[in-house]
Design a protein around this motif. Structure first.
Motif, PDB file in Angstrom:
ATOM      1  N   VAL A  19      38.130  77.626-131.104  1.00 32.47           N
ATOM      2  CA  VAL A  19      38.410  76.705-130.566  1.00 32.47           C
ATOM      3  C   VAL A  19      37.543  76.057-129.549  1.00 32.47           C
ATOM      4  O   VAL A  19      37.097  76.863-128.964  1.00 32.47           O
ATOM      5  CB  VAL A  19      39.846  76.665-129.955  1.00 32.47           C
ATOM      6  CG1 VAL A  19      40.544  75.404-129.233  1.00 32.47           C
ATOM      7  CG2 VAL A  19      41.207  77.035-131.060  1.00 32.47           C
ATOM      8  N   ILE A  20      37.193  74.677-129.791  1.00 33.12           N
ATOM      9  CA  ILE A  20      36.356  74.160-128.446  1.00 33.12           C
ATOM     10  C   ILE A  20      37.167  72.910-127.731  1.00 33.12           C
ATOM     11  O   ILE A  20      37.755  72.212-128.287  1.00 33.12           O
ATOM     12  CB  ILE A  20      35.158  73.357-129.191  1.00 33.12           C
ATOM     13  CG1 ILE A  20      34.294  74.282-129.986  1.00 33.12           C
ATOM     14  CG2 ILE A  20      34.257  72.684-128.292  1.00 33.12           C
ATOM     15  CD1 ILE A  20      33.196  73.818-130.832  1.00 33.12           C
ATOM     16  N   LYS A  29      24.231  77.264-128.119  1.00 30.15           N
ATOM     17  CA  LYS A  29      24.903  78.359-127.248  1.00 30.15           C
ATOM     18  C   LYS A  29      26.254  78.405-128.160  1.00 30.15           C
ATOM     19  O   LYS A  29      26.720  79.517-128.427  1.00 30.15           O
ATOM     20  CB  LYS A  29      25.106  78.093-126.011  1.00 30.15           C
ATOM     21  CG  LYS A  29      23.626  78.593-124.895  1.00 30.15           C
ATOM     22  CD  LYS A  29      23.956  78.281-123.655  1.00 30.15           C
ATOM     23  CE  LYS A  29      22.664  78.443-122.899  1.00 30.15           C
ATOM     24  NZ  LYS A  29      21.881  79.667-123.030  1.00 30.15           N
ATOM     25  N   ILE A  30      26.701  77.336-128.295  1.00 25.67           N
ATOM     26  CA  ILE A  30      28.154  77.143-129.158  1.00 25.67           C
ATOM     27  C   ILE A  30      28.092  77.749-130.434  1.00 25.67           C
ATOM     28  O   ILE A  30      29.015  78.491-130.868  1.00 25.67           O
ATOM     29  CB  ILE A  30      28.653  75.734-129.008  1.00 25.67           C
ATOM     30  CG1 ILE A  30      29.244  75.497-127.668  1.00 25.67           C
ATOM     31  CG2 ILE A  30      29.841  75.672-129.918  1.00 25.67           C
ATOM     32  CD1 ILE A  30      29.493  74.083-127.361  1.00 25.67           C
ATOM     33  N   ILE A  31      26.944  77.562-131.232  1.00 28.01           N
ATOM     34  CA  ILE A  31      26.808  77.966-132.448  1.00 28.01           C
ATOM     35  C   ILE A  31      26.640  79.447-132.391  1.00 28.01           C
ATOM     36  O   ILE A  31      27.387  80.236-133.461  1.00 28.01           O
ATOM     37  CB  ILE A  31      25.509  77.285-133.056  1.00 28.01           C
ATOM     38  CG1 ILE A  31      25.780  75.745-133.376  1.00 28.01           C
ATOM     39  CG2 ILE A  31      25.221  78.013-134.460  1.00 28.01           C
ATOM     40  CD1 ILE A  31      24.497  75.156-133.774  1.00 28.01           C
ATOM     41  N   LEU A  32      25.911  80.220-131.437  1.00 25.82           N
ATOM     42  CA  LEU A  32      25.756  81.527-131.308  1.00 25.82           C
ATOM     43  C   LEU A  32      27.140  82.012-131.132  1.00 25.82           C
ATOM     44  O   LEU A  32      27.446  83.158-131.428  1.00 25.82           O
ATOM     45  CB  LEU A  32      24.787  81.654-130.281  1.00 25.82           C
ATOM     46  CG  LEU A  32      23.469  81.464-130.854  1.00 25.82           C
ATOM     47  CD1 LEU A  32      22.226  81.657-129.694  1.00 25.82           C
ATOM     48  CD2 LEU A  32      22.860  82.177-132.367  1.00 25.82           C
ATOM     49  N   ALA A  68      31.737  71.076-134.851  1.00 26.84           N
ATOM     50  CA  ALA A  68      33.173  71.504-134.739  1.00 26.84           C
ATOM     51  C   ALA A  68      33.758  71.053-136.256  1.00 26.84           C
ATOM     52  O   ALA A  68      34.629  72.019-137.189  1.00 26.84           O
ATOM     53  CB  ALA A  68      33.966  71.098-133.702  1.00 26.84           C
ATOM     54  N   LYS A  69      33.658  69.847-136.561  1.00 28.06           N
ATOM     55  CA  LYS A  69      34.217  69.373-137.842  1.00 28.06           C
ATOM     56  C   LYS A  69      33.423  69.906-139.050  1.00 28.06           C
ATOM     57  O   LYS A  69      34.018  70.089-139.976  1.00 28.06           O
ATOM     58  CB  LYS A  69      33.836  67.798-137.898  1.00 28.06           C
ATOM     59  CG  LYS A  69      34.896  66.945-136.883  1.00 28.06           C
ATOM     60  CD  LYS A  69      36.368  67.505-137.139  1.00 28.06           C
ATOM     61  CE  LYS A  69      37.355  66.697-136.314  1.00 28.06           C
ATOM     62  NZ  LYS A  69      38.772  66.921-136.621  1.00 28.06           N
ATOM     63  N   ILE A  70      31.986  70.007-139.041  1.00 26.00           N
ATOM     64  CA  ILE A  70      31.470  70.756-140.235  1.00 26.00           C
ATOM     65  C   ILE A  70      31.820  72.004-140.410  1.00 26.00           C
ATOM     66  O   ILE A  70      32.072  72.433-141.634  1.00 26.00           O
ATOM     67  CB  ILE A  70      30.020  70.308-140.038  1.00 26.00           C
ATOM     68  CG1 ILE A  70      29.527  68.927-139.980  1.00 26.00           C
ATOM     69  CG2 ILE A  70      29.067  71.146-141.029  1.00 26.00           C
ATOM     70  CD1 ILE A  70      27.988  68.943-139.692  1.00 26.00           C
ATOM     71  N   CYS A  71      32.417  72.737-139.273  1.00 25.01           N
ATOM     72  CA  CYS A  71      32.301  74.095-139.465  1.00 25.01           C
ATOM     73  C   CYS A  71      33.830  74.374-139.397  1.00 25.01           C
ATOM     74  O   CYS A  71      34.265  75.713-139.255  1.00 25.01           O
ATOM     75  CB  CYS A  71      31.596  74.777-138.537  1.00 25.01           C
ATOM     76  SG  CYS A  71      29.862  74.683-138.646  1.00 25.01           S
ATOM     77  N   PHE A  72      34.733  73.471-139.430  1.00 25.35           N
ATOM     78  CA  PHE A  72      36.193  73.732-139.458  1.00 25.35           C
ATOM     79  C   PHE A  72      36.635  74.273-138.121  1.00 25.35           C
ATOM     80  O   PHE A  72      37.494  75.306-138.337  1.00 25.35           O
ATOM     81  CB  PHE A  72      36.518  74.268-140.778  1.00 25.35           C
ATOM     82  CG  PHE A  72      36.206  73.724-141.949  1.00 25.35           C
ATOM     83  CD1 PHE A  72      36.839  72.534-142.562  1.00 25.35           C
ATOM     84  CD2 PHE A  72      35.048  74.075-142.656  1.00 25.35           C
ATOM     85  CE1 PHE A  72      36.387  71.865-143.596  1.00 25.35           C
ATOM     86  CE2 PHE A  72      34.684  73.592-143.869  1.00 25.35           C
ATOM     87  CZ  PHE A  72      35.492  72.300-144.184  1.00 25.35           C
TER      88      PHE A  72
END
Length: 324
Positions: free
Chosen positions: A70-71, A62-65, A89-93
């Motif tokens: 900011v998370i 759901k978060i990816i979609l 979050a780290k991989i996708c900056f």
């Protein structure tokens, strides 16, 4: 909840709140009343390890979609799904913020290999986050000891709406109090009250044992306010120990809670104290708790020499029951 309310005042922001749906909570209902918050309920799956439950929440996809900028994550080691959200979050900056107590007391895994591994990962996640929201100055100091820069730690004290508590107090008069006291058979008795979830961490059996001991030479009544998985077990325990004048009143909120507190001489929580400290102090009621490791950050509101007196003389039996 206060964080959601603050974000609701900012224009041009989309805010999503993801919650597990297996545990009853007032939060989803409360958050649903905030205009800019899109409330999403997700499934929880529980994984038992010894005496603990780890939780996997179906949030990652759901978060990816949603693809947020900011998370914000709760610093709770039981939520192992958050570990993978952090990696995403780290991989996708993406900016990552942790809301933290500064401790990992959620699991009874201290002095174990699992505890060491969990704490290692937790410290790594906190140190690599972009910002930390700490509950108190003491929590901030703990985070600094982990090597985290104080420049990225923001303090947001946890509290309640004390104006609402005082307004509810003003709505009640002495006649209301007298009627309730008579109804609960509290006349001419010193009233000690427990408030909180009826769970093992709160050590409610210690509360019951203290009431039993005090009743040997005193006119004592006790109120147990709260609900939880231990309720039936505690009622049976109370009957088995022949404790008199102890009343299990269930969950109380708002004016109902205030009305019970106004009948109270002392609030006593053996362990795991939190916002009840604020409720007690707002109404001017003395608060007693044990010197245990697992209090919430609200324990910082009790300051020695200002609003606190410490008593260290504890019997051997009580000390063994009170210890973590």
């Amino acid at each position: 909840l206060w964080l959601y309310q603050k974000l609701d005042t900012i224009r041009d922001i989309d805010f999503y709140a993801l919650h597990g749906g297996n545990v009853p909570s007032e939060w989803p209902k409360d958050i649903g009343d905030i205009a800019n918050v899109k409330n999403i309920i997700v499934k929880n799956r529980f994984i038992k390890i010894k005496n603990n439950f780890l939780v996997w929440q179906h949030v990652l996809l759901k978060i990816i979609l949603i693809n947020p900028d900011v998370i914000i994550l709760i610093d709770n080691v039981k939520l192992i799904s958050n570990w993978f959200v952090f990696l995403y979050a780290k991989i996708c900056f993406k900016k990552i913020i942790y809301y933290t107590h500064g401790t990992s007391n959620e699991l009874d895994i201290s002095n174990s290999l699992l505890g060491t591994v969990v704490e290692m990962f937790r410290s790594l996640f906190l140190s690599k986050s972009d910002m930390l929201i700490a509950y108190s100055e003491r929590v901030k100091l703990k985070l600094i000891k982990l090597g985290i820069s104080d420049q990225k730690i923001f303090i947001a004290n946890n509290t309640l709406d004390i104006d609402e508590i005082n307004q509810n107090k003003e709505k009640l008069n002495s006649q209301d109090n007298d009627k309730l006291k008579t109804h609960l058979q509290l006349n001419n008795k010193f009233v000690i009250t427990f408030i909180g979830r009826l769970i093992i961490q709160k050590k409610v059996t210690v509360f019951i044992d203290v009431i039993r001991k005090l009743q040997e030479n005193n006119e004592i009544a006790a109120l147990v306010i709260g609900d939880g998985p231990q309720k039936e077990e505690l009622i049976k325990y109370t009957k088995s120990t022949s404790v008199n004048n102890i009343y299990f009143l269930g969950k109380q909120e708002g004016i109902d809670l205030v009305s019970k507190l106004l009948l109270t001489d002392v609030v006593f929580l053996p362990a795991h104290a939190g916002l009840v400290i604020v409720e007690s102090f707002t109404l001017g009621i003395p608060f007693i708790t044990g010197n245990t490791y697992d209090h919430g950050p609200e324990i910082d509101y009790i300051r020695n020499g200002y609003n606190r007196s410490e008593e260290r003389r504890v019997g051997k039996e009580c000390r063994s029951r009170w210890s973590p």
